[in-house]
Design an enzyme around this catalytic site. Sequence first.
Site, PDB file in Angstrom:
ATOM      1  CE  LYS A  86      -3.507   2.642   0.291  1.00 46.68           C
ATOM      2  NZ  LYS A  86      -4.474   2.839   1.042  1.00 46.68           N
TER       3      LYS A  86
ATOM      4  CE  LYS B 155      -2.827   8.933   6.678  1.00 43.91           C
ATOM      5  NZ  LYS B 155      -2.480   7.318   6.110  1.00 43.91           N
TER       6      LYS B 155
END
Length: 307
Positions: free
Chosen positions: A181, A249
Amino acid sequence: MTSNTNAPVVGVVGLGAMGSGMAQSLRRAGHAPHVFDVRLDVAEAFARDGGVACDTLAALGAQCDIVVSVVVNAAQTESVLFGDAATPGCAASMKPGSLFVMCSTVDPNWSVALEARLAAQGILYLDAPISGGAAKAASGQMTMMTAGTPAAYAKAGAVLDAMAAKVYRLGDRAGAGSKVKVINQLLAGVHIAAAAEAMALGLREGVDPAALYEVITHSAGNSWMFENRMAHVLAGDYAPLSAVDIFVKDLGLVLDVARASKFPLPLSSTAHQMFMQASTAGFAREDDSAVIKIFPGIELPAPDKKA
């Protein structure tokens, strides 16, 4: 919806853009999902069409065989599981042998540590980040990048397939799903930044933005992110489906993972700085396509008032 009385009881925590779609997919597959959201009215609205709204995480954990967590980051996942003295999380009430499915984008090392922490409490764990966007989550067509023990997969059964069209099994312990991911987010963030840069240059050079969009989306320079995000720019619509700060982030995580092995990521670093600039300029909560607003001397398309 056809009810399956032999199916495990599944809970979904976090009814945002992705979580609400996943809960809908579970309901469509015959489950009656137990749901929790910090916005209790959102959980209650979901349950009116089938399912159970839980007013606490502890209540959800006690009633569910499988808990699917769809929150923003590791800190929120910790809160979901372990809460605090005033507000317990779901881990304390989950039955031994139950399963926690973690769908956030996190540091892979944190995911590895969480697997061990939950195992000490007798709770199975799947490292299971997701991708595909809100529309694919709602239609059950998203992708899950999973890793976990054979026992965790056995417990999950068909629940993962009810939520996703592609469920990739990437390892027999946590970490591999989160690593994949992170790499996906590298590409996603760089592609959005590159798409914004290309559209900004077109605007600066006086090219009609709709014509540019039409040509690029039918040419070799196209990407899924250009096609999806530059449509937001053309519409002047920066309502957040995925916000600028998400990529502050996520690209930060990408760089953290690479820094640990001293691996250079020049494009990721530049894209991260672009999102940081957009965030600091006041666009943190806008759609991530708002990264285009950092470019000077361009006039962006106005909002489509017909929409």
